[in-house]
Scaffold this motif. Sequence first.
Motif, PDB file in Angstrom:
ATOM      1  N   ILE A  31     -85.170  83.319  56.330  1.00 25.18           N
ATOM      2  CA  ILE A  31     -84.920  83.766  57.538  1.00 25.18           C
ATOM      3  C   ILE A  31     -83.428  83.790  57.900  1.00 25.18           C
ATOM      4  O   ILE A  31     -82.519  83.442  58.098  1.00 25.18           O
ATOM      5  CB  ILE A  31     -85.709  83.185  57.867  1.00 25.18           C
ATOM      6  CG1 ILE A  31     -86.015  83.471  59.704  1.00 25.18           C
ATOM      7  CG2 ILE A  31     -84.787  81.456  58.166  1.00 25.18           C
ATOM      8  CD1 ILE A  31     -87.142  82.585  60.177  1.00 25.18           C
ATOM      9  N   GLY A  32     -83.832  84.941  59.291  1.00 28.88           N
ATOM     10  CA  GLY A  32     -82.251  85.090  59.526  1.00 28.88           C
ATOM     11  C   GLY A  32     -82.829  84.851  61.166  1.00 28.88           C
ATOM     12  O   GLY A  32     -83.111  83.693  62.088  1.00 28.88           O
ATOM     13  N   VAL A  33     -80.980  84.834  61.764  1.00 26.84           N
ATOM     14  CA  VAL A  33     -81.067  84.518  63.400  1.00 26.84           C
ATOM     15  C   VAL A  33     -82.224  85.065  64.115  1.00 26.84           C
ATOM     16  O   VAL A  33     -82.826  84.686  65.321  1.00 26.84           O
ATOM     17  CB  VAL A  33     -79.530  84.801  63.875  1.00 26.84           C
ATOM     18  CG1 VAL A  33     -79.908  84.417  65.619  1.00 26.84           C
ATOM     19  CG2 VAL A  33     -78.759  83.715  63.398  1.00 26.84           C
ATOM     20  N   ASP A  34     -81.945  86.231  64.486  1.00 27.53           N
ATOM     21  CA  ASP A  34     -83.193  87.051  64.708  1.00 27.53           C
ATOM     22  C   ASP A  34     -84.334  86.845  64.963  1.00 27.53           C
ATOM     23  O   ASP A  34     -85.813  86.401  65.372  1.00 27.53           O
ATOM     24  CB  ASP A  34     -83.296  88.763  64.571  1.00 27.53           C
ATOM     25  CG  ASP A  34     -81.734  89.290  64.866  1.00 27.53           C
ATOM     26  OD1 ASP A  34     -81.039  88.787  65.173  1.00 27.53           O
ATOM     27  OD2 ASP A  34     -82.079  90.798  64.086  1.00 27.53           O
ATOM     28  N   GLY A  35     -84.925  86.404  63.113  1.00 30.46           N
ATOM     29  CA  GLY A  35     -86.520  85.330  63.235  1.00 30.46           C
ATOM     30  C   GLY A  35     -86.229  84.594  63.872  1.00 30.46           C
ATOM     31  O   GLY A  35     -87.676  84.221  64.581  1.00 30.46           O
ATOM     32  N   ILE A  36     -85.370  83.744  63.798  1.00 25.76           N
ATOM     33  CA  ILE A  36     -85.368  82.217  64.218  1.00 25.76           C
ATOM     34  C   ILE A  36     -86.090  82.299  66.351  1.00 25.76           C
ATOM     35  O   ILE A  36     -86.477  82.154  66.610  1.00 25.76           O
ATOM     36  CB  ILE A  36     -84.512  81.527  64.841  1.00 25.76           C
ATOM     37  CG1 ILE A  36     -84.586  81.100  62.918  1.00 25.76           C
ATOM     38  CG2 ILE A  36     -84.312  80.093  64.613  1.00 25.76           C
ATOM     39  CD1 ILE A  36     -83.201  80.662  62.177  1.00 25.76           C
ATOM     40  N   ALA A  37     -84.558  83.598  66.524  1.00 24.31           N
ATOM     41  CA  ALA A  37     -84.872  83.625  67.916  1.00 24.31           C
ATOM     42  C   ALA A  37     -86.152  84.150  68.272  1.00 24.31           C
ATOM     43  O   ALA A  37     -86.839  84.056  69.402  1.00 24.31           O
ATOM     44  CB  ALA A  37     -83.754  84.319  68.522  1.00 24.31           C
ATOM     45  N   LYS A  38     -87.295  84.906  67.732  1.00 21.59           N
ATOM     46  CA  LYS A  38     -88.019  85.724  68.260  1.00 21.59           C
ATOM     47  C   LYS A  38     -88.993  84.339  68.094  1.00 21.59           C
ATOM     48  O   LYS A  38     -90.060  84.462  68.949  1.00 21.59           O
ATOM     49  CB  LYS A  38     -88.130  86.632  66.746  1.00 21.59           C
ATOM     50  CG  LYS A  38     -89.727  87.742  67.421  1.00 21.59           C
ATOM     51  CD  LYS A  38     -90.141  88.712  66.111  1.00 21.59           C
ATOM     52  CE  LYS A  38     -91.221  89.078  66.703  1.00 21.59           C
ATOM     53  NZ  LYS A  38     -91.577  90.704  65.671  1.00 21.59           N
ATOM     54  N   ALA A  39     -88.890  83.714  67.150  1.00 25.14           N
ATOM     55  CA  ALA A  39     -90.396  83.044  66.875  1.00 25.14           C
ATOM     56  C   ALA A  39     -89.890  81.092  67.943  1.00 25.14           C
ATOM     57  O   ALA A  39     -91.117  81.495  68.632  1.00 25.14           O
ATOM     58  CB  ALA A  39     -90.292  81.994  65.101  1.00 25.14           C
TER      59      ALA A  39
END
Length: 199
Positions: A31-39
């Motif tokens: 998982i990347g930063v974008d995925g964490i931010a979206k979640a």
Amino acid sequence: MSDMPTKKQQTHMRVLDAAGQGFRSHGYAGIGVDGIAKAAGVTSGAFYAHLGSKDKAFSAVLDASLDEVIEAIPKIQNESGVEWVQAFADYYLGRAHRENLARGCAMTTLSPEVVRAAPELHAAYESKMKKIANLVADGLKGGSRDDRLPRAWAMLGVLIGGLTMARAVKTDKLAEEIASSICAAATSVAEGTSQKPEA
């Protein structure tokens, strides 16, 4: 004075929680930063503002997650009394915990990630795990401190490895068999009743 967290603190907790669930479910590389931010429902910029980097986020997640274990062990010891080891093993290998990867115990989900991490993270992990093992040892019966601590490490190793296996198999029936066997083994090891190999 109010103890309610500020909006900034609430956002920080939400981002940290999303990072924790992401790393547990997908691994550090998954998982990347974008995925964490979206979640978390924030922008990637907000992620960096709160946690600094993906590496720092993982470090913060590991720290907070192992602190949860440090808080939980005395609680279950107090609530379950002399039966606490059995209660802890039953919970740890129980279906609800097995199936909740995103919020499962960091000792199982994050330890493999630490293996591949920088030395400073190994040091932080070691410090927290020593506290956990000592808390477990404090709650074990019989023998000296020098006798109880190895049993504490063995119990933790059995539970962590057993949960990994139970999660990895395909069929529910085998997962239940593994869970039952591991619960019995963990209790036996903790109590010092397991068979010791001959010298």
